[in-house]
Design a protein around this motif. Sequence first.
Motif, PDB file in Angstrom:
ATOM      1  N   ARG A 120       0.817  -1.202   0.000  1.00 27.73           N
ATOM      2  CA  ARG A 120       0.000   0.000   0.000  1.00 27.73           C
ATOM      3  C   ARG A 120       0.861   1.265   0.000  1.00 27.73           C
ATOM      4  O   ARG A 120       0.543   2.249  -0.688  1.00 27.73           O
ATOM      5  CB  ARG A 120      -0.940  -0.009   1.216  1.00 27.73           C
ATOM      6  CG  ARG A 120      -2.049  -1.052   1.085  1.00 27.73           C
ATOM      7  CD  ARG A 120      -2.800  -1.252   2.400  1.00 27.73           C
ATOM      8  NE  ARG A 120      -3.414  -0.028   2.883  1.00 27.73           N
ATOM      9  CZ  ARG A 120      -4.593   0.436   2.496  1.00 27.73           C
ATOM     10  NH1 ARG A 120      -5.292  -0.217   1.577  1.00 27.73           N
ATOM     11  NH2 ARG A 120      -5.097   1.547   3.009  1.00 27.73           N
ATOM     12  N   GLU A 121       1.976   1.223   0.740  1.00 28.58           N
ATOM     13  CA  GLU A 121       2.882   2.370   0.738  1.00 28.58           C
ATOM     14  C   GLU A 121       3.487   2.566  -0.654  1.00 28.58           C
ATOM     15  O   GLU A 121       3.635   3.706  -1.119  1.00 28.58           O
ATOM     16  CB  GLU A 121       3.990   2.154   1.769  1.00 28.58           C
ATOM     17  CG  GLU A 121       5.092   3.205   1.748  1.00 28.58           C
ATOM     18  CD  GLU A 121       4.592   4.613   2.010  1.00 28.58           C
ATOM     19  OE1 GLU A 121       5.270   5.574   1.590  1.00 28.58           O
ATOM     20  OE2 GLU A 121       3.494   4.784   2.620  1.00 28.58           O
ATOM     21  N   ALA A 176      12.374  -7.735   1.852  1.00 29.60           N
ATOM     22  CA  ALA A 176      13.184  -7.081   0.820  1.00 29.60           C
ATOM     23  C   ALA A 176      12.517  -5.790   0.346  1.00 29.60           C
ATOM     24  O   ALA A 176      13.193  -4.803   0.048  1.00 29.60           O
ATOM     25  CB  ALA A 176      13.401  -8.034  -0.360  1.00 29.60           C
ATOM     26  N   LEU A 177      11.173  -5.785   0.285  1.00 28.42           N
ATOM     27  CA  LEU A 177      10.468  -4.577  -0.136  1.00 28.42           C
ATOM     28  C   LEU A 177      10.633  -3.465   0.897  1.00 28.42           C
ATOM     29  O   LEU A 177      10.830  -2.297   0.545  1.00 28.42           O
ATOM     30  CB  LEU A 177       8.984  -4.880  -0.358  1.00 28.42           C
ATOM     31  CG  LEU A 177       8.106  -3.680  -0.735  1.00 28.42           C
ATOM     32  CD1 LEU A 177       8.652  -2.964  -1.963  1.00 28.42           C
ATOM     33  CD2 LEU A 177       6.666  -4.127  -0.967  1.00 28.42           C
ATOM     34  N   VAL A 178      10.563  -3.814   2.177  1.00 25.15           N
ATOM     35  CA  VAL A 178      10.788  -2.814   3.231  1.00 25.15           C
ATOM     36  C   VAL A 178      12.157  -2.168   3.063  1.00 25.15           C
ATOM     37  O   VAL A 178      12.305  -0.939   3.152  1.00 25.15           O
ATOM     38  CB  VAL A 178      10.668  -3.463   4.625  1.00 25.15           C
ATOM     39  CG1 VAL A 178      11.152  -2.501   5.703  1.00 25.15           C
ATOM     40  CG2 VAL A 178       9.230  -3.860   4.905  1.00 25.15           C
ATOM     41  N   ALA A 179      13.168  -2.995   2.806  1.00 22.00           N
ATOM     42  CA  ALA A 179      14.527  -2.469   2.621  1.00 22.00           C
ATOM     43  C   ALA A 179      14.599  -1.578   1.386  1.00 22.00           C
ATOM     44  O   ALA A 179      15.235  -0.518   1.405  1.00 22.00           O
ATOM     45  CB  ALA A 179      15.517  -3.621   2.515  1.00 22.00           C
ATOM     46  N   ALA A 180      13.945  -1.983   0.303  1.00 17.58           N
ATOM     47  CA  ALA A 180      13.977  -1.196  -0.936  1.00 17.58           C
ATOM     48  C   ALA A 180      13.319   0.165  -0.751  1.00 17.58           C
ATOM     49  O   ALA A 180      13.779   1.167  -1.304  1.00 17.58           O
ATOM     50  CB  ALA A 180      13.293  -1.972  -2.061  1.00 17.58           C
ATOM     51  N   LEU A 181      12.250   0.209   0.043  1.00 18.08           N
ATOM     52  CA  LEU A 181      11.533   1.471   0.245  1.00 18.08           C
ATOM     53  C   LEU A 181      12.344   2.492   1.044  1.00 18.08           C
ATOM     54  O   LEU A 181      12.035   3.676   1.024  1.00 18.08           O
ATOM     55  CB  LEU A 181      10.207   1.199   0.959  1.00 18.08           C
ATOM     56  CG  LEU A 181       9.120   0.544   0.102  1.00 18.08           C
ATOM     57  CD1 LEU A 181       7.939   0.111   0.964  1.00 18.08           C
ATOM     58  CD2 LEU A 181       8.657   1.489  -0.997  1.00 18.08           C
ATOM     59  N   THR A 182      13.368   2.035   1.752  1.00 18.00           N
ATOM     60  CA  THR A 182      14.199   2.959   2.527  1.00 18.00           C
ATOM     61  C   THR A 182      15.353   3.532   1.709  1.00 18.00           C
ATOM     62  O   THR A 182      16.049   4.429   2.176  1.00 18.00           O
ATOM     63  CB  THR A 182      14.783   2.264   3.765  1.00 18.00           C
ATOM     64  OG1 THR A 182      15.653   1.196   3.355  1.00 18.00           O
ATOM     65  CG2 THR A 182      13.674   1.694   4.637  1.00 18.00           C
ATOM     66  N   PRO A 224       3.205   1.641 -10.209  1.00 17.26           N
ATOM     67  CA  PRO A 224       2.120   0.963 -10.941  1.00 17.26           C
ATOM     68  C   PRO A 224       1.765  -0.383 -10.308  1.00 17.26           C
ATOM     69  O   PRO A 224       2.652  -1.220 -10.064  1.00 17.26           O
ATOM     70  CB  PRO A 224       2.722   0.768 -12.343  1.00 17.26           C
ATOM     71  CG  PRO A 224       3.840   1.767 -12.442  1.00 17.26           C
ATOM     72  CD  PRO A 224       4.392   1.877 -11.058  1.00 17.26           C
ATOM     73  N   ALA A 225       0.498  -0.615 -10.077  1.00 16.58           N
ATOM     74  CA  ALA A 225       0.046  -1.861  -9.446  1.00 16.58           C
ATOM     75  C   ALA A 225       0.378  -3.069 -10.308  1.00 16.58           C
ATOM     76  O   ALA A 225       0.689  -4.150  -9.792  1.00 16.58           O
ATOM     77  CB  ALA A 225      -1.459  -1.795  -9.193  1.00 16.58           C
TER      78      ALA A 225
END
Length: 314
Positions: free
Chosen positions: A72-73, A93-99, A80-81
Amino acid sequence: MAQTFWQSYQAFLAQARLWAGESGERAVVDAVRRRARRDPEAFHAWVDENGWGRAYVERHLLYVVDHPEEVRELLRRGYPARRIPLRSLDRAALVAALTETDWRGAVDRLFGQSRRPRWANQRVWLFDSSPLLRRREGLAPSVAEALIEVVCPPGGFVVDPLAGSGEIVRAARATGRHAWGGDLRPSSTDVVRTDVVDLLQHVPEGSADALVLHPPTFESWAKTTEALVSAPLSEHYAAYLDAIVGFLQASRKVLKPEGVVVLIARPPRDSHVFLAPFELALGERGLTPVGYRLAVSRDGTEDWHFFIARPTKE
């Protein structure tokens, strides 16, 4: 300017609140779902009236509320969905990429298809050597990138405590991984000057998805090891293998319980080639070999052996 998926979703929620008579995202979506089940004709008429497209609403818009917060973030930021692989999502891995500062580039690499060339799926890799590579005992970039693709997931963390000129570090970063490299005598700014015995001062325990060890070849090691001066020739190779076990012992703790260790080796150049001692060295540190690759230069003058292992399950 075209709307992002998240903007379209917000517009959908605004209309759905009026149609369903509810407030709050979850309550609105649940109400729309109930009405769609009870009266599909009215639901489809409402969707058509707003011009959304039935499949778009039923397969995408009605499920945003159920997505993990990391997804959602990503949508809020305008990603793009259609490019988000929900079924194979690696949330950590997505959490790390978002930072990341370049979060979009990091996410693109995370979600992108594997860069692994077809030949990397083979057990034997061919590469073009050069005098510089031979002098440094380094890996060709194509081989280093293929190895990383084999042993570390996108977004993972690669540690190379005997990094030399940093081929593994650069390959890991180029293919969407995080990487740290150290060496007593680094020949690249990508590599930190440090001893492998001090690895835990730089890398947290249990943090590495892949631990890559590329020790000096026996020939190079023998030229710089004073302990061999008084030892008989028959004991030189055994001492070299002991040194490799020492490297494994010094670095093993940075590996995750489910991580992968790669030992890069080249057997001594004589009339016989023995590979088993390298597997035994892994076994002495509680590691079970699970894979093997061989890289050979096209001119036949150079080869590297990659022993891939995981922690032995008790």
